[in-house]
Design a protein around this motif. Structure first.
Motif, PDB file in Angstrom:
ATOM      1  N   TRP A 117     -17.734   9.617  47.520  1.00  0.00           N
ATOM      2  CA  TRP A 117     -17.619   8.497  46.977  1.00  0.00           C
ATOM      3  C   TRP A 117     -17.893   7.912  45.697  1.00  0.00           C
ATOM      4  O   TRP A 117     -17.160   6.864  44.995  1.00  0.00           O
ATOM      5  CB  TRP A 117     -17.445   7.135  47.876  1.00  0.00           C
ATOM      6  N   ARG A 118     -18.794   8.591  45.202  1.00  0.00           N
ATOM      7  CA  ARG A 118     -19.345   8.479  43.953  1.00  0.00           C
ATOM      8  C   ARG A 118     -18.603   8.941  42.852  1.00  0.00           C
ATOM      9  O   ARG A 118     -18.546   8.559  41.467  1.00  0.00           O
ATOM     10  CB  ARG A 118     -20.732   8.614  43.792  1.00  0.00           C
ATOM     11  N   LEU A 119     -17.786  10.318  43.204  1.00  0.00           N
ATOM     12  CA  LEU A 119     -17.010  10.970  42.226  1.00  0.00           C
ATOM     13  C   LEU A 119     -15.655  10.010  41.667  1.00  0.00           C
ATOM     14  O   LEU A 119     -15.090   9.663  42.717  1.00  0.00           O
ATOM     15  CB  LEU A 119     -16.748  12.252  42.393  1.00  0.00           C
ATOM     16  N   ASP A 120     -15.592  10.009  40.557  1.00  0.00           N
ATOM     17  CA  ASP A 120     -14.477   9.150  40.302  1.00  0.00           C
ATOM     18  C   ASP A 120     -13.048   9.976  39.808  1.00  0.00           C
ATOM     19  O   ASP A 120     -12.167   9.754  40.516  1.00  0.00           O
ATOM     20  CB  ASP A 120     -14.767   8.226  38.956  1.00  0.00           C
ATOM     21  N   ASP A 121     -13.184  10.755  38.899  1.00  0.00           N
ATOM     22  CA  ASP A 121     -11.900  11.620  38.315  1.00  0.00           C
ATOM     23  C   ASP A 121     -12.509  12.573  37.481  1.00  0.00           C
ATOM     24  O   ASP A 121     -13.820  12.720  36.937  1.00  0.00           O
ATOM     25  CB  ASP A 121     -11.232  10.394  37.393  1.00  0.00           C
ATOM     26  N   ILE A 122     -11.534  13.643  37.095  1.00  0.00           N
ATOM     27  CA  ILE A 122     -11.758  14.417  36.132  1.00  0.00           C
ATOM     28  C   ILE A 122     -10.891  14.039  34.904  1.00  0.00           C
ATOM     29  O   ILE A 122      -9.556  14.207  35.100  1.00  0.00           O
ATOM     30  CB  ILE A 122     -11.396  15.814  36.553  1.00  0.00           C
ATOM     31  N   ALA A 216     -19.150   3.813  39.008  1.00  0.00           N
ATOM     32  CA  ALA A 216     -20.336   3.112  38.690  1.00  0.00           C
ATOM     33  C   ALA A 216     -20.030   1.577  38.391  1.00  0.00           C
ATOM     34  O   ALA A 216     -19.908   1.415  37.336  1.00  0.00           O
ATOM     35  CB  ALA A 216     -21.204   3.511  37.655  1.00  0.00           C
ATOM     36  N   PRO A 217     -19.650   0.839  39.325  1.00  0.00           N
ATOM     37  CA  PRO A 217     -19.129  -0.694  39.064  1.00  0.00           C
ATOM     38  C   PRO A 217     -20.256  -1.400  38.720  1.00  0.00           C
ATOM     39  O   PRO A 217     -21.320  -1.313  39.154  1.00  0.00           O
ATOM     40  CB  PRO A 217     -18.760  -1.281  40.572  1.00  0.00           C
ATOM     41  N   SER A 218     -19.978  -2.302  37.786  1.00  0.00           N
ATOM     42  CA  SER A 218     -21.045  -3.425  37.230  1.00  0.00           C
ATOM     43  C   SER A 218     -21.327  -4.236  38.095  1.00  0.00           C
ATOM     44  O   SER A 218     -20.722  -4.448  39.301  1.00  0.00           O
ATOM     45  CB  SER A 218     -20.725  -3.921  35.657  1.00  0.00           C
ATOM     46  N   SER A 219     -22.844  -4.779  38.047  1.00  0.00           N
ATOM     47  CA  SER A 219     -23.051  -5.971  38.857  1.00  0.00           C
ATOM     48  C   SER A 219     -22.155  -7.239  38.876  1.00  0.00           C
ATOM     49  O   SER A 219     -21.823  -7.510  39.960  1.00  0.00           O
ATOM     50  CB  SER A 219     -24.416  -6.390  38.424  1.00  0.00           C
ATOM     51  N   ALA A 220     -21.286  -7.221  37.815  1.00  0.00           N
ATOM     52  CA  ALA A 220     -20.446  -8.250  37.753  1.00  0.00           C
ATOM     53  C   ALA A 220     -19.264  -8.014  38.675  1.00  0.00           C
ATOM     54  O   ALA A 220     -18.519  -8.908  39.322  1.00  0.00           O
ATOM     55  CB  ALA A 220     -20.125  -8.677  36.246  1.00  0.00           C
ATOM     56  N   GLU A 221     -18.883  -6.678  38.513  1.00  0.00           N
ATOM     57  CA  GLU A 221     -17.614  -6.481  39.335  1.00  0.00           C
ATOM     58  C   GLU A 221     -18.231  -6.438  40.768  1.00  0.00           C
ATOM     59  O   GLU A 221     -17.309  -6.975  41.996  1.00  0.00           O
ATOM     60  CB  GLU A 221     -17.302  -4.836  39.066  1.00  0.00           C
ATOM     61  N   LEU A 222     -19.294  -5.934  41.206  1.00  0.00           N
ATOM     62  CA  LEU A 222     -19.636  -6.166  42.630  1.00  0.00           C
ATOM     63  C   LEU A 222     -19.799  -7.470  43.241  1.00  0.00           C
ATOM     64  O   LEU A 222     -19.121  -8.035  44.015  1.00  0.00           O
ATOM     65  CB  LEU A 222     -21.239  -5.511  42.993  1.00  0.00           C
ATOM     66  N   ILE A 223     -20.381  -8.457  42.260  1.00  0.00           N
ATOM     67  CA  ILE A 223     -20.585  -9.746  42.565  1.00  0.00           C
ATOM     68  C   ILE A 223     -19.083 -10.403  42.750  1.00  0.00           C
ATOM     69  O   ILE A 223     -18.980 -11.186  43.748  1.00  0.00           O
ATOM     70  CB  ILE A 223     -21.554 -10.445  41.446  1.00  0.00           C
ATOM     71  N   SER A 224     -18.194 -10.233  41.926  1.00  0.00           N
ATOM     72  CA  SER A 224     -17.101 -10.866  41.781  1.00  0.00           C
ATOM     73  C   SER A 224     -16.262 -10.575  43.158  1.00  0.00           C
ATOM     74  O   SER A 224     -15.785 -11.371  43.637  1.00  0.00           O
ATOM     75  CB  SER A 224     -16.214 -10.429  40.828  1.00  0.00           C
ATOM     76  N   ARG A 289     -11.344   1.069  40.649  1.00  0.00           N
ATOM     77  CA  ARG A 289     -10.867   1.958  39.550  1.00  0.00           C
ATOM     78  C   ARG A 289      -9.683   2.843  40.371  1.00  0.00           C
ATOM     79  O   ARG A 289      -9.793   4.094  39.869  1.00  0.00           O
ATOM     80  CB  ARG A 289     -12.173   2.762  38.805  1.00  0.00           C
ATOM     81  N   ALA A 290      -8.487   2.142  40.877  1.00  0.00           N
ATOM     82  CA  ALA A 290      -7.699   3.305  41.563  1.00  0.00           C
ATOM     83  C   ALA A 290      -7.012   3.616  40.486  1.00  0.00           C
ATOM     84  O   ALA A 290      -6.525   3.123  39.437  1.00  0.00           O
ATOM     85  CB  ALA A 290      -6.806   2.320  42.430  1.00  0.00           C
ATOM     86  N   ALA A 291      -6.486   4.946  40.728  1.00  0.00           N
ATOM     87  CA  ALA A 291      -5.748   5.769  39.633  1.00  0.00           C
ATOM     88  C   ALA A 291      -4.227   5.398  39.806  1.00  0.00           C
ATOM     89  O   ALA A 291      -3.685   5.507  38.764  1.00  0.00           O
ATOM     90  CB  ALA A 291      -5.745   7.294  40.201  1.00  0.00           C
ATOM     91  N   GLY A 292      -3.798   4.770  40.887  1.00  0.00           N
ATOM     92  CA  GLY A 292      -2.386   4.356  41.102  1.00  0.00           C
ATOM     93  C   GLY A 292      -2.242   3.831  42.381  1.00  0.00           C
ATOM     94  O   GLY A 292      -2.998   3.972  43.313  1.00  0.00           O
ATOM     95  N   LEU A 335     -13.877   4.309  59.078  1.00  0.00           N
ATOM     96  CA  LEU A 335     -13.113   4.993  58.039  1.00  0.00           C
ATOM     97  C   LEU A 335     -12.468   4.072  57.097  1.00  0.00           C
ATOM     98  O   LEU A 335     -11.581   3.132  57.363  1.00  0.00           O
ATOM     99  CB  LEU A 335     -12.144   5.834  58.550  1.00  0.00           C
ATOM    100  N   PHE A 336     -12.779   4.316  55.685  1.00  0.00           N
ATOM    101  CA  PHE A 336     -12.161   3.387  54.483  1.00  0.00           C
ATOM    102  C   PHE A 336     -11.103   4.416  53.947  1.00  0.00           C
ATOM    103  O   PHE A 336     -11.350   5.572  53.443  1.00  0.00           O
ATOM    104  CB  PHE A 336     -13.156   2.963  53.796  1.00  0.00           C
ATOM    105  N   CYS A 337     -10.017   3.716  53.522  1.00  0.00           N
ATOM    106  CA  CYS A 337      -8.981   4.471  52.967  1.00  0.00           C
ATOM    107  C   CYS A 337      -8.330   3.333  51.993  1.00  0.00           C
ATOM    108  O   CYS A 337      -7.634   2.440  52.455  1.00  0.00           O
ATOM    109  CB  CYS A 337      -7.934   5.059  53.636  1.00  0.00           C
ATOM    110  N   ASN A 338      -8.518   3.507  50.676  1.00  0.00           N
ATOM    111  CA  ASN A 338      -8.207   2.517  49.797  1.00  0.00           C
ATOM    112  C   ASN A 338      -8.083   0.998  50.047  1.00  0.00           C
ATOM    113  O   ASN A 338      -7.145   0.359  50.363  1.00  0.00           O
ATOM    114  CB  ASN A 338      -6.630   3.089  49.338  1.00  0.00           C
TER     115      ASN A 338
END
Length: 393
Positions: A117-122, A216-224, A289-292, A335-338
């Motif tokens: 879940w830490r891997l974002d994209d290529i 790597a969400p910022s602290s501001a994104e997490l708090i929001s 940061r959803a791709a689509g 289980l979490f999905c989107n």
């Protein structure tokens, strides 16, 4: 040690535990021949074609070297633009290529020493000779794999490097950059950079570079997002209270006792239940940061038809934009999905999070709750039914 050579046993040139202890989020590492003899599964023309897709996130960065001017254009682009591009000083970048190309996505299996879940994209970039995006700094970990051609990399691994940006470019380019190390990477070489390390890559010749980036969400994104959840679930009956009130010395003063009560009221809103906190984070990180957008397929078959098809050799293929993760919840798992969660047996959650495709045998081995979750996810578009003829068998 900042440069190592990979071995047949260790892609990182060392055991993963050693890499995580000594380098991860601490210092850069160049790994020579992490993927020996690597052959890119896509070609520059494939990347250009993808950059023309409406749903793909693509950019072109051009550098006027004589005037040191940088221009940034965002896609989608037209196919007829690329044949007329110059043979130097420009770069095409396309995000989330792993969501579009299964061969590129297979590269992620080499990074199973990190939480998935830490891997974002290529992100894949094509650079003409001299092409670059300028000296910059990222706020997340990245692995830069040279997939084709050669690229000259420079980094500043010194303490407290300057990170001020230029004010004359659309891109966040560094105003000052003094490299401490430089290398030329060939196909199969990989450079790991932790957050905050200034770097600059320039194509020696036409080349492809794969950037495996982290979420790597910022602290501001997490708090929001956390506060949005707190507000949505807040009990209106929990309020500021002062049953211990004494006559104030000055009725216009907000005194220390009042502030203690404010802190108590705010603390009452916190998610002190680990399961609630874990459920919030699981929903957040699988949508971050959803791709689509994932949409259900039109005209879906009934459950009994789908289960019959699975028995006859069909597959349920996970949507490439669907992100799954799980966490333990007592003897069960969530289980979490989107951003959607399902409570399941641990074995089911592990299987569904790990597998990109489900065949009839895997599906039949799931519990009733697991099979119900699969059908619910399929109704939302997270699985597509591939019949035997469609799978090429």
């Amino acid at each position: 040690m900042i440069e190592v050579r990979a071995t047949a046993k260790h892609v990182l040139g060392m055991p993963a535990a050693m890499f995580l202890k000594e380098y991860w989020q601490k210092k850069p590492l160049l790994i020579r021949q992490a993927f020996p003899g690597y052959v890119s599964p896509i070609q520059p023309e494939d990347l250009a074609g993808l950059a023309c897709e409406e749903a793909a996130l693509s950019r072109i960065v051009m550098h006027d070297r004589a005037n040191d001017r940088w221009t940034l254009r965002s896609g989608p682009f037209q196919e007829d633009e690329f044949p007329g591009m110059p043979d130097h000083d420009w770069t095409l970048l396309v995000q989330d290529v792993d969501k579009w190309d299964t061969d590129v996505r297979e590269l992620l299996e080499a990074f199973d020493f990190l939480p998935r879940w830490r891997l974002d994209d290529i992100m894949v970039s094509f650079a003409a000779t001299g092409g670059s995006v300028g000296a910059h700094v990222d706020q997340y970990d990245v692995f830069l794999l040279q997939a084709q051609g050669e690229r000259h990399w420079q980094i500043d691994a010194g303490p407290n490097p300057p990170t001020a940006f230029r004010d004359d470019a659309e891109l966040k380019l560094l105003r000052e950059f003094t490299p401490t190390h430089d290398w030329v990477l060939e196909p199969g070489d990989m450079l790991y950079l932790p957050p905050g390390v200034p770097h600059h890559g320039v194509a020696v010749n036409p080349c492809l570079t794969f950037s495996v980036g982290m979420r790597a969400p910022s602290s501001a994104e997490l708090i929001s997002d956390y506060l949005d959840t707190l507000v949505a679930e807040a009990d209106e009956g929990v309020r500021y209270h002062d049953e211990d009130l004494s006559p104030p010395k000055d009725p216009n003063e907000i005194d220390a006792d009042a502030m203690k009560r404010v802190v108590e009221a705010l603390n009452a809103l916190r998610m002190n239940d680990p399961d609630k906190l874990g459920d919030w984070f699981g929903r957040f990180i699988t949508t971050y940061r959803a791709a689509g957008e994932v949409m259900p397929a039109p005209g879906q078959r009934s459950r009994i038809e789908i289960e019959w098809d699975l028995q006859q050799g069909a597959l349920l293929q996970r949507h490439p934009f669907s992100r799954l993760a799980w966490r333990r919840r007592d003897r069960l798992a969530t289980l979490f999905c989107n951003g959607v969660d399902h409570v399941l047996p641990v074995r089911d959650a592990q299987a569904l999070a790990a597998l990109d495709a489900l065949d009839g045998t895997v599906y039949a081995a799931l519990s009733q709750e697991g099979r119900d979750a699969v059908m619910a996810l399929m109704a939302q578009g997270h699985y597509q039914l591939l019949l035997e003829t469609e799978d090429g068998e």
